[in-house]
Design a protein around this motif. Structure first.
Motif, PDB file in Angstrom:
ATOM      1  N   ALA A  74       0.837  -1.198   0.000  1.00 22.16           N
ATOM      2  CA  ALA A  74       0.000   0.000   0.000  1.00 22.16           C
ATOM      3  C   ALA A  74       0.872   1.248   0.000  1.00 22.16           C
ATOM      4  N   PRO A  75       0.728   2.145  -0.994  1.00 22.03           N
ATOM      5  CA  PRO A  75       1.588   3.336  -1.044  1.00 22.03           C
ATOM      6  C   PRO A  75       1.397   4.262   0.126  1.00 22.03           C
ATOM      7  N   LEU A  80       5.156   5.068   2.601  1.00 27.86           N
ATOM      8  CA  LEU A  80       5.153   6.380   3.237  1.00 27.86           C
ATOM      9  C   LEU A  80       5.904   6.327   4.560  1.00 27.86           C
ATOM     10  N   ARG A  81       5.701   5.273   5.315  1.00 26.51           N
ATOM     11  CA  ARG A  81       6.381   5.131   6.603  1.00 26.51           C
ATOM     12  C   ARG A  81       7.888   5.113   6.420  1.00 26.51           C
ATOM     13  N   GLN A  82       8.391   4.405   5.417  1.00 25.40           N
ATOM     14  CA  GLN A  82       9.831   4.322   5.205  1.00 25.40           C
ATOM     15  C   GLN A  82      10.418   5.680   4.861  1.00 25.40           C
ATOM     16  N   GLU A  89      12.038  10.068  13.573  1.00 26.03           N
ATOM     17  CA  GLU A  89      13.062   9.806  14.570  1.00 26.03           C
ATOM     18  C   GLU A  89      13.732  11.095  15.037  1.00 26.03           C
ATOM     19  N   ASP A  90      13.954  12.040  14.096  1.00 25.75           N
ATOM     20  CA  ASP A  90      14.519  13.336  14.478  1.00 25.75           C
ATOM     21  C   ASP A  90      13.570  14.077  15.424  1.00 25.75           C
ATOM     22  N   LEU A  91      12.272  14.010  15.120  1.00 24.57           N
ATOM     23  CA  LEU A  91      11.289  14.685  15.971  1.00 24.57           C
ATOM     24  C   LEU A  91      11.250  14.035  17.355  1.00 24.57           C
ATOM     25  N   ALA A 235       9.423  18.678  10.757  1.00 24.98           N
ATOM     26  CA  ALA A 235       9.344  17.260  10.414  1.00 24.98           C
ATOM     27  C   ALA A 235       8.387  17.040   9.254  1.00 24.98           C
ATOM     28  N   ALA A 236       7.218  17.696   9.298  1.00 21.24           N
ATOM     29  CA  ALA A 236       6.238  17.538   8.224  1.00 21.24           C
ATOM     30  C   ALA A 236       6.785  18.053   6.897  1.00 21.24           C
ATOM     31  N   ARG A 237       7.498  19.171   6.955  1.00 22.72           N
ATOM     32  CA  ARG A 237       8.054  19.717   5.721  1.00 22.72           C
ATOM     33  C   ARG A 237       9.156  18.817   5.175  1.00 22.72           C
ATOM     34  N   GLY A 238       9.965  18.227   6.068  1.00 20.05           N
ATOM     35  CA  GLY A 238      11.004  17.319   5.610  1.00 20.05           C
ATOM     36  C   GLY A 238      10.432  16.100   4.914  1.00 20.05           C
ATOM     37  N   ILE A 239       9.373  15.528   5.493  1.00 20.30           N
ATOM     38  CA  ILE A 239       8.725  14.372   4.856  1.00 20.30           C
ATOM     39  C   ILE A 239       8.134  14.790   3.512  1.00 20.30           C
TER      40      ILE A 239
END
Length: 253
Positions: A74-75, A80-82, A89-91, A235-239
């Motif tokens: 499932a995309p 997405l998790r990977q 982890e940074d957060l 974190a959200a922007r990095g993802i």
């Protein structure tokens, strides 16, 4: 009442399992699926042979690894998790509190990753758990960026309460969603438990649409939202960038 089709009966057997019922005996499956014992036995045998169900030494059935293998395709799940995990982890390292990643499924959020510290506030969340959109930070972040018509439909619908602080008034919910769009973060205080506060931010895909949300959950007492919000947004922007999003300068989320 229209009889269930063969595919519907198979799905009913699988749907008998949930987080509260991860292990079931055949009689339990029959009862929860609404099927006769003989029908349930036949379908369980088929699903077990394929690997969708597994039987333990005590005679109880569990969801099998074959379904996990399919779910990994499932995309909006494992992929997405990977991508998100390094940023989660940074957060976590920055806060040492509960960190969560969720996607939307209908009127609910589904948690696809959760990092927790030993001393972090207790939450009623686990990977695969579902909660209504209005009751969580990630849900508010997702709902705030939905189509206005769908937002209004949700706000006008049933808004179940889990604590006295849950947003159940449509007008208050609309104001909360407007604030999310203005600030780029969603703050959910004591909506699910009366001791936790969540700060969440939307995650965007390559085309700019919101595809997920990331959050940190901390004890409500002493929570410092102005300190947490920039870390969650980062974190959200990095993802989002890792997913291919190129933000406009000055965008809030």
């Amino acid at each position: 009442m229209t009889p269930l089709s063969a595919p519907d009966r198979l799905l009913a057997v699988l749907a008998a399992f949930d987080h509260e019922h991860p292990a079931l005996r055949l009689t339990d499956i029959s009862r929860r699926a609404g099927l006769s014992l003989s029908t349930a036995h036949r379908l369980v045998r088929v699903l077990s042979a394929w690997g969708a169900l597994e039987r333990d030494p005590e005679g109880r059935y569990h969801v099998g690894l074959r379904l996990w293998e399919l779910a990994a395709l499932a995309p909006r799940g494992l992929g997405l998790r990977q991508v998100a995990l390094p940023y989660l982890e940074d957060l976590y390292e920055a806060t040492h509190e509960n960190v969560q990643l969720a996607v939307r499924d209908g009127d609910e959020v589904v948690y696809i990753e959760w990092l927790s510290g030993r001393s972090a506030v207790g939450v009623h969340i686990r990977v695969g758990a579902r909660w209504p959109l209005h009751a969580t930070g990630v849900g508010l972040a997702l709902l705030a960026h939905d189509d206005p018509a769908r937002q209004e439909e949700y706000c006008a619908g049933p808004l179940p309460a889990f604590t006295p602080y849950t947003l159940t008034d449509p007008a208050r919910l609309r104001r909360a969603l407007a604030e999310v769009r203005r600030t780029g973060v969603a703050v959910s205080s004591r909506q699910v438990t009366d001791d936790a506060l969540s700060v969440a931010a939307p995650v965007r895909g390559a085309d700019g649409t919101v595809v997920a949300a990331v959050s940190v959950v901390v004890p409500e007492a002493g929570a410092q939202v102005p300190v947490l919000a920039p870390a969650v947004r980062l974190a959200a922007r990095g993802i989002s960038r890792a997913l291919g999003w190129l933000p406009d300068e000055g965008a809030t989320g």
